[in-house]
Scaffold this motif. Structure first.
Motif, PDB file in Angstrom:
ATOM      1  N   LYS A 183      -6.364  -6.050   3.278  1.00  0.00           N
ATOM      2  CA  LYS A 183      -7.426  -6.305   4.249  1.00  0.00           C
ATOM      3  C   LYS A 183      -8.774  -5.813   3.729  1.00  0.00           C
ATOM      4  O   LYS A 183      -9.802  -6.475   3.901  1.00  0.00           O
ATOM      5  CB  LYS A 183      -7.093  -5.629   5.578  1.00  0.00           C
ATOM      6  CG  LYS A 183      -5.898  -6.242   6.304  1.00  0.00           C
ATOM      7  CD  LYS A 183      -5.676  -5.563   7.641  1.00  0.00           C
ATOM      8  CE  LYS A 183      -4.492  -6.188   8.377  1.00  0.00           C
ATOM      9  NZ  LYS A 183      -4.255  -5.525   9.695  1.00  0.00           N
ATOM     10  N   TYR A 184      -8.771  -4.653   3.099  1.00  0.00           N
ATOM     11  CA  TYR A 184     -10.014  -4.100   2.557  1.00  0.00           C
ATOM     12  C   TYR A 184     -10.570  -5.002   1.456  1.00  0.00           C
ATOM     13  O   TYR A 184     -11.769  -5.321   1.438  1.00  0.00           O
ATOM     14  CB  TYR A 184      -9.753  -2.698   2.011  1.00  0.00           C
ATOM     15  CG  TYR A 184     -10.940  -2.085   1.299  1.00  0.00           C
ATOM     16  CD1 TYR A 184     -11.935  -1.416   2.005  1.00  0.00           C
ATOM     17  CD2 TYR A 184     -11.060  -2.180  -0.086  1.00  0.00           C
ATOM     18  CE1 TYR A 184     -13.025  -0.861   1.355  1.00  0.00           C
ATOM     19  CE2 TYR A 184     -12.145  -1.630  -0.746  1.00  0.00           C
ATOM     20  CZ  TYR A 184     -13.124  -0.970  -0.024  1.00  0.00           C
ATOM     21  OH  TYR A 184     -14.206  -0.429  -0.684  1.00  0.00           O
ATOM     22  N   ARG A 237      -3.914   7.792   7.996  1.00  0.00           N
ATOM     23  CA  ARG A 237      -4.329   7.407   6.651  1.00  0.00           C
ATOM     24  C   ARG A 237      -5.406   8.360   6.137  1.00  0.00           C
ATOM     25  O   ARG A 237      -5.409   8.747   4.973  1.00  0.00           O
ATOM     26  CB  ARG A 237      -4.853   5.965   6.651  1.00  0.00           C
ATOM     27  CG  ARG A 237      -3.762   4.929   6.854  1.00  0.00           C
ATOM     28  CD  ARG A 237      -4.196   3.586   6.309  1.00  0.00           C
ATOM     29  NE  ARG A 237      -5.341   3.058   7.031  1.00  0.00           N
ATOM     30  CZ  ARG A 237      -5.250   2.245   8.076  1.00  0.00           C
ATOM     31  NH1 ARG A 237      -4.069   1.896   8.535  1.00  0.00           N
ATOM     32  NH2 ARG A 237      -6.335   1.788   8.668  1.00  0.00           N
ATOM     33  N   SER A 258       0.832  -1.197   0.000  1.00  0.00           N
ATOM     34  CA  SER A 258       0.000   0.000   0.000  1.00  0.00           C
ATOM     35  C   SER A 258       0.868   1.248   0.000  1.00  0.00           C
ATOM     36  O   SER A 258       1.897   1.298   0.675  1.00  0.00           O
ATOM     37  CB  SER A 258      -0.912   0.001   1.227  1.00  0.00           C
ATOM     38  OG  SER A 258      -1.529   1.251   1.379  1.00  0.00           O
ATOM     39  N   ASP A 270      -5.133  -2.085  -0.631  1.00  0.00           N
ATOM     40  CA  ASP A 270      -5.241  -2.554   0.750  1.00  0.00           C
ATOM     41  C   ASP A 270      -5.729  -3.999   0.764  1.00  0.00           C
ATOM     42  O   ASP A 270      -6.885  -4.282   0.440  1.00  0.00           O
ATOM     43  CB  ASP A 270      -6.210  -1.651   1.519  1.00  0.00           C
ATOM     44  CG  ASP A 270      -6.172  -1.910   3.021  1.00  0.00           C
ATOM     45  OD1 ASP A 270      -5.812  -3.031   3.417  1.00  0.00           O
ATOM     46  OD2 ASP A 270      -6.506  -0.987   3.786  1.00  0.00           O
ATOM     47  N   GLN A 275      -3.534  -8.517  -5.228  1.00  0.00           N
ATOM     48  CA  GLN A 275      -4.579  -7.488  -5.256  1.00  0.00           C
ATOM     49  C   GLN A 275      -5.353  -7.515  -6.568  1.00  0.00           C
ATOM     50  O   GLN A 275      -6.569  -7.335  -6.578  1.00  0.00           O
ATOM     51  CB  GLN A 275      -3.970  -6.097  -5.035  1.00  0.00           C
ATOM     52  CG  GLN A 275      -3.621  -5.800  -3.586  1.00  0.00           C
ATOM     53  CD  GLN A 275      -2.165  -6.068  -3.288  1.00  0.00           C
ATOM     54  OE1 GLN A 275      -1.561  -6.960  -3.882  1.00  0.00           O
ATOM     55  NE2 GLN A 275      -1.585  -5.311  -2.370  1.00  0.00           N
ATOM     56  N   GLU A 299       0.333   3.892   1.481  1.00  0.00           N
ATOM     57  CA  GLU A 299       0.349   4.433   2.836  1.00  0.00           C
ATOM     58  C   GLU A 299       1.434   3.774   3.676  1.00  0.00           C
ATOM     59  O   GLU A 299       2.095   4.415   4.483  1.00  0.00           O
ATOM     60  CB  GLU A 299      -1.018   4.229   3.483  1.00  0.00           C
ATOM     61  CG  GLU A 299      -2.136   4.929   2.716  1.00  0.00           C
ATOM     62  CD  GLU A 299      -3.497   4.425   3.127  1.00  0.00           C
ATOM     63  OE1 GLU A 299      -3.548   3.433   3.859  1.00  0.00           O
ATOM     64  OE2 GLU A 299      -4.497   5.026   2.726  1.00  0.00           O
ATOM     65  N   LYS A 300       1.619   2.467   3.484  1.00  0.00           N
ATOM     66  CA  LYS A 300       2.635   1.775   4.267  1.00  0.00           C
ATOM     67  C   LYS A 300       4.034   2.211   3.858  1.00  0.00           C
ATOM     68  O   LYS A 300       4.964   2.164   4.648  1.00  0.00           O
ATOM     69  CB  LYS A 300       2.478   0.268   4.105  1.00  0.00           C
ATOM     70  CG  LYS A 300       1.261  -0.280   4.826  1.00  0.00           C
ATOM     71  CD  LYS A 300       1.252  -1.786   4.834  1.00  0.00           C
ATOM     72  CE  LYS A 300       0.077  -2.307   5.644  1.00  0.00           C
ATOM     73  NZ  LYS A 300       0.051  -3.786   5.695  1.00  0.00           N
ATOM     74  N   TYR A 306      -7.025   4.283  -2.861  1.00  0.00           N
ATOM     75  CA  TYR A 306      -6.037   3.681  -1.970  1.00  0.00           C
ATOM     76  C   TYR A 306      -6.503   2.305  -1.489  1.00  0.00           C
ATOM     77  O   TYR A 306      -5.687   1.425  -1.217  1.00  0.00           O
ATOM     78  CB  TYR A 306      -5.774   4.597  -0.775  1.00  0.00           C
ATOM     79  CG  TYR A 306      -5.005   5.846  -1.142  1.00  0.00           C
ATOM     80  CD1 TYR A 306      -3.614   5.831  -1.202  1.00  0.00           C
ATOM     81  CD2 TYR A 306      -5.667   7.030  -1.445  1.00  0.00           C
ATOM     82  CE1 TYR A 306      -2.900   6.967  -1.549  1.00  0.00           C
ATOM     83  CE2 TYR A 306      -4.963   8.172  -1.795  1.00  0.00           C
ATOM     84  CZ  TYR A 306      -3.581   8.137  -1.849  1.00  0.00           C
ATOM     85  OH  TYR A 306      -2.876   9.260  -2.201  1.00  0.00           O
ATOM     86  N   ASN A 307      -7.823   2.136  -1.384  1.00  0.00           N
ATOM     87  CA  ASN A 307      -8.347   0.844  -0.935  1.00  0.00           C
ATOM     88  C   ASN A 307      -8.006  -0.288  -1.902  1.00  0.00           C
ATOM     89  O   ASN A 307      -7.974  -1.453  -1.505  1.00  0.00           O
ATOM     90  CB  ASN A 307      -9.863   0.919  -0.764  1.00  0.00           C
ATOM     91  CG  ASN A 307     -10.266   1.741   0.442  1.00  0.00           C
ATOM     92  OD1 ASN A 307      -9.479   1.919   1.375  1.00  0.00           O
ATOM     93  ND2 ASN A 307     -11.491   2.249   0.435  1.00  0.00           N
TER      94      ASN A 307
END
Length: 407
Positions: free
Chosen positions: A197-198, A177, A164, A195, A249, A166-167, A191-192
C-alpha cells in the motif's frame, strides 16, 4: 534543460475565443481503437492459465514490447499468419509476444476483439484485425529461431508478492506497527519497502503529473506495478529490467526510482533534445503511453507530449485513420537528422488540448539529468533488482534488500 529553453511549436489551432469553449478530450476514446472500426466481433470468455504451468501457444517475434495489462492492436495480411491466428481465435487460446532483444521471455496475450474481411476488388486479399490484451509473462521452453512463427511450449511465470515482516507477526494495527519499529534496529522506511500500500501510494504520487487526473484506488498491486512500468519514462533497456523483476515490490520500487529522475526526451538518431519529462501528458485511459497499428499493419508504441522542439513536418494533415478521434495527424521528423519522430495531432472538433505530439518510443530516448554517480547507482540498483528473479528463496534475498533500500 530548463523550462525557458523549451519553445513550443506553433499550433494550427483555432483562436483563443473558440479554444475557451473547447471540450476536454475523452481519454476513454483512445483505448477503444475506433479507427479500426466499430463492427469488430467480441470474443467472449476468458482463458485462465495457472502460474508455473506449461502451455503450447503461438509466439510472435518482432513486435513492440507488450507489458501485462496493455492493449495490443494488430492487422495481418499474410495468409499464413491469418490462418494460424484464426485457429487461435476459434479455440479461444492465448498467443505470445516475445520481448524485443530477448530470446526466452515474453508476455501472453488474449484476443478481445477481431474481424476478418476481404479488401480490394481487382486483387482481393484477406485482412485480419485483432485487439488483444497482455496477461502474464512467460518463458520459452523450446528454441525459437529468428523470424520463425509456430506453436511452442512456454512456462507461465509467477509474480511474487513479498509479505511484510509486520504481517508475519500479525501486527496489523498502526499503533502496533509503530511499536515494532521502535523496538527494531531497522528504521521505519525500511519496513515501508515491503508495504504494498505504501509503495502504490508513492508511485501514484510520482506518476500523477503525467496522468493529470485522480488515479483510481488500487485493488491489485500486481496489475498496478505493470501499469507503472508501462508509464515510466525510461528507455527499452530499463523497461526490460522492470519486466525482469519477478517481485511486485521490486517492480514498484524500481518504477519509483525511475519516476523520481528528471530527464530530457531526445532524438535517437542525433541525440538532440526535443522535449522533456515535464511536458508528458496523458491522452489515454491507460496513461501517457499507448500502442497503435497503422493501415499496413505496422505497430507503434507512442508517448504523448504537450510541447516539442526541433521538428519539421511532412505532408498535409489527415483526419482518416486517426488514433485519437477528433484530431488530424501530420508526420513529424527531426529537424537535425530527419529521423521520423512521430506525429503532430491538431483538433478538428474544438477539443482540449488543441495540439499535442505522439512520439514513437522506437525513435526517441530519455537522457537523465543527474550526476554520473547517482546515475551509476540507479543503474546498479535496477540491475540488482532484476537479478533477484533467479533466486527462488526469499530468505536469501535479505542481505540484498538491506543494501538496496538505502539507495
Amino acid at each position: 534543460m530548463s523550462d525557458e529553453e523549451m519553445v513550443p511549436e506553433a499550433s494550427d489551432a483555432e483562436p483563443a475565443e473558440e479554444e475557451i469553449q473547447a471540450e476536454e478530450y475523452d481519454n476513454d476514446l483512445t483505448t477503444e481503437h475506433t479507427y479500426l472500426g466499430r463492427d469488430l466481433e467480441t470474443l467472449t470468455g476468458r482463458t485462465f492459465t495457472e502460474d508455473g504451468s506449461i502451455q503450447s501457444m503461438l509466439v510472435f517475434q518482432e513486435l513492440p514490447m507488450l507489458i501485462p495489462g496493455e492493449t495490443l492492436p494488430l492487422k495481418f495480411y499474410h495468409p499464413g499468419k491469418i490462418k494460424l491466428l484464426s485457429n487461435v481465435i476459434k479455440r479461444k487460446q492465448l498467443f505470445g509476444v516475445l520481448h524485443p532483444g530477448q530470446k526466452q521471455y515474453g508476455t501472453t496475450a488474449e484476443i478481445r476483439n477481431y474481424k476478418l474481411v476481404v479488401q480490394g476488388s481487382a486483387e482481393p486479399r484477406p485482412c485480419l484485425t485483432v485487439i488483444a490484451e497482455g496477461i502474464k509473462q512467460f518463458q520459452l521452453m523450446e528454441e525459437l529461431l529468428r523470424h520463425q512463427l509456430r506453436f511452442v511450449k512456454v512456462q507461465i511465470l509467477k509474480d511474487v508478492t513479498l509479505q511484510s515482516p509486520e504481517k508475519r507477526l500479525l501486527l496489523e494495527r498502526q499503533r502496533d506497527r509503530g511499536l515494532m519499529t521502535t523496538c527494531s534496529p531497522w528504521p521505519r522506511f525500511l519496513y515501508n519497502q515491503f508495504d504494498k500500500k505504501y509503495l502504490v501510494q508513492k508511485v501514484s504520487e510520482a506518476i500523477a503529473p503525467f496522468v493529470k487526473k485522480k488515479i483510481p484506488p488500487c485493488t491489485d498491486p500486481v496489475k498496478f506495478s505493470y501499469w507503472a512500468a508501462a508509464n515510466s519514462p525510461v528507455n527499452s533497456h530499463e523497461r526490460r529490467l522492470l519486466l525482469a523483476a519477478s517481485c511486485t515490490q521490486d517492480r514498484l520500487r524500481m518504477a519509483l526510482v525511475y519516476l523520481s529522475l528528471n530527464c530530457d526526451i531526445c532524438c535517437k538518431g542525433c541525440h538532440e533534445v526535443i522535449s522533456s519529462k515535464a511536458y508528458i501528458i496523458s491522452m489515454s485511459r491507460s496513461g501517457a503511453q499507448g500502442t497503435f497499428v497503422n493501415r499496413v499493419g505496422y505497430v507503434h508504441n507512442l508517448l504523448t507530449v504537450g510541447q516539442i522542439r526541433r521538428i519539421i513536418y511532412q505532408g498535409a494533415r489527415d483526419e482518416s485513420f486517426s488514433w485519437y478521434p477528433g484530431y488530424a495527424w501530420t508526420i513529424g521528423n527531426c529537424s537535425e537528422c530527419h529521423r521520423h519522430l512521430g506525429w503532430k495531432f491538431d483538433t478538428v472538433k474544438h477539443l482540449k488540448p488543441a495540439t499535442f505530439w505522439a512520439l514513437s518510443r522506437e525513435n526517441i530516448e530519455f537522457r537523465v539529468l543527474m550526476t554520473q554517480d547517482r546515475l551509476t547507482a540507479a543503474q546498479e540498483t535496477a540491475e540488482l533488482f532484476a537479478e533477484q528473479e533467479n533466486d527462488e528463496d526469499a530468505d536469501d534475498q535479505g542481505a540484498l534488500h538491506e543494501n538496496l533500500y538505502w539507495f
